[in-house]
Design an enzyme around this catalytic site. Structure first.
Site, short mmCIF file in Angstrom:
data_model
loop_
_atom_site.label_atom_id
_atom_site.label_comp_id
_atom_site.label_asym_id
_atom_site.label_seq_id
_atom_site.Cartn_x
_atom_site.Cartn_y
_atom_site.Cartn_z
N GLY A 244 -1.97 3.01 1.09
CA GLY A 244 -1.31 1.73 0.83
C GLY A 244 0.16 1.63 1.19
N SER B 17 6.90 -0.79 0.04
CA SER B 17 5.59 -0.68 -0.62
C SER B 17 5.69 0.15 -1.89
CB SER B 17 4.58 0.02 0.30
OG SER B 17 4.32 -0.76 1.44
N GLN C 188 -3.46 1.14 7.72
CA GLN C 188 -4.49 0.27 8.27
C GLN C 188 -3.97 -0.43 9.51
OE1 GLN C 188 -7.40 -3.27 6.91
NE2 GLN C 188 -5.34 -3.31 6.20
N ASP D 229 -9.27 1.92 7.23
CA ASP D 229 -9.56 0.64 6.60
C ASP D 229 -10.51 0.96 5.45
OD1 ASP D 229 -10.62 -1.74 5.78
OD2 ASP D 229 -10.88 -2.56 7.80
N TYR E 201 -2.43 -16.40 -9.20
CA TYR E 201 -2.94 -15.03 -8.98
C TYR E 201 -4.46 -15.07 -8.80
CZ TYR E 201 -2.44 -9.95 -9.12
OH TYR E 201 -2.43 -8.61 -8.80
N LYS F 6 -8.38 -7.45 -10.26
CA LYS F 6 -7.63 -6.44 -11.03
C LYS F 6 -8.33 -6.13 -12.35
CE LYS F 6 -4.08 -5.63 -8.29
NZ LYS F 6 -4.08 -4.42 -7.45
N THR G 89 7.33 -7.12 -2.32
CA THR G 89 6.66 -6.33 -1.28
C THR G 89 5.93 -7.31 -0.37
OG1 THR G 89 4.60 -6.17 -2.52
CG2 THR G 89 6.21 -4.40 -2.88
N LEU G 90 5.37 -6.80 0.72
CA LEU G 90 4.62 -7.68 1.64
C LEU G 90 3.50 -8.40 0.91
CD1 LEU G 90 3.83 -5.88 5.02
CD2 LEU G 90 5.20 -7.95 4.62
N ALA G 91 2.69 -7.64 0.17
CA ALA G 91 1.52 -8.22 -0.51
C ALA G 91 1.98 -9.26 -1.53
CB ALA G 91 0.70 -7.14 -1.19
#
Ligand code: NAP
Length: 255
Positions: free
Chosen positions: A13, A19, A40, A64, A155, A162, A193-195
């Site tokens: 990840g 990250s 990935q 992946d 979310y 989750k 973060t990106l996510a």
């Protein structure tokens, strides 16, 4: 000698140096752990390789996690390199952007399956393979969020994923405990973060925590990394099946 000296493990990840997986890597490296990484897609390779070099990693492979063959290939290679591992950091999640805005009730079957597969099932897929290499016991750590417990605007399907991830932590901990393999989750407060930036209203979430959390601030990535270090180290040797909140106390407020 650091508290992770002599321990070897794999981190899933890292997308870049923001990250949460990278903060975990830095904390573990600073205390003597040896690290393997996966990424990935080719675009990430260019970003991950220099980071992996920074912490002296001998193993950087594409994977992946939605593809069982790719997971098998990574663990076969890792087995050839080290034979045994002590820990896994699972810091992976994905949902279609359109499912992270609007209403949960509009989630499509495909969107639900995608989010649950990548964000929850992959922990079990990884744990099963990793356990075979944890011949002297081990520690598996995943990342979760408060949206599993309470409804957090936007979310949506990720909150449901989750919740499945946190339940998986408990079932995996029960299954793997007799091999002295511990499984725990860090429920991190919001970190840029990106996510996270893909979640609609994320900036408002950061501001809200600053005002409301008992510590009156947001969590730092380093603090998440330090908690992963605790879980990997023998300091947490009797802790398994837990979801620990690293969120400046926000989750105790019940709102
Ligand atoms: P991030 O840097 O974007 O990391 C997410 C990682 O998941 C990326 O490396 C991403 O790779 C990877 N990923 C997505 N789909 C994948 C797949 N099919 N196979 C393999 N890897 C895949 O964001 P992050 O915030 O650090 O996220 C790490 C974990 O922390 C996630 O589980 C997230 O839900 C959790 N978390 C984050 C926060 C927060 O506020 N940041 C709070 C609580 C929990 P690509 O970039 O190639 O997709």
């Amino acid at each position: 000698m650091g508290i992770a000296a002599g321990k070897k493990g794999i981190i899933f990840g890292v997308a870049n140096d923001h990250s949460l997986a990278w903060y975990c890597a830095q904390a573990l490296h600073s205390q003597g752990a040896e690290l393997a990484f996966t990424y990935q897609g080719e675009a990430l390779e260019r970003r991950i390789k220099p980071l992996a070099e920074e912490v002296g990693s001998p193993f950087v492979e594409p994977c992946d996690l939605s593809d069982d063959d790719q997971i098998d290939r990574v663990f076969t290679k890792l087995n050839r390199l080290w034979g045994e591992i002590d820990f896994v950091i699972h810091a992976v999640a994905f949902a279609d952007k359109k499912d992270l805005e609007g209403h949960f009730v509009d989630t499509s079957r495909a969107g639900f399956q995608l989010a649950l597969d990548v964000s929850a099932y992959t922990l079990t897929a990884v744990a099963r393979r990793a356990a075979q290499m944890m011949t002297s016991g081990g520690s598996i750590v995943t990342l979760t969020y408060y949206g599993a417990e309470k409804v957090v605007p936007h979310y949506n399907v990720m909150g449901v994923a989750k919740a499945a991830l946190e339940a998986s932590v408990r079932y995996l901990a029960a299954d793997l405990g007799e091999k002295n393999i511990r499984v725990n989750a860090i429920s991190a407060g919001p970190v840029r973060t990106l996510a996270a930036m893909g979640i609609s209203g994320f900036r408002e979430m950061l501001k809200l925590v600053e005002v409301k959390a008992p510590l009156k601030r947001n969590v730092q990535g380093q603090e998440v990394g330090n908690t992963a270090l605790y879980f990997v180290s023998d300091l947490s040797s009797a802790v398994t099946g837990e979801v620990v909140h690293v969120d400046c106390g926000y989750s105790i407020l019940g709102m």
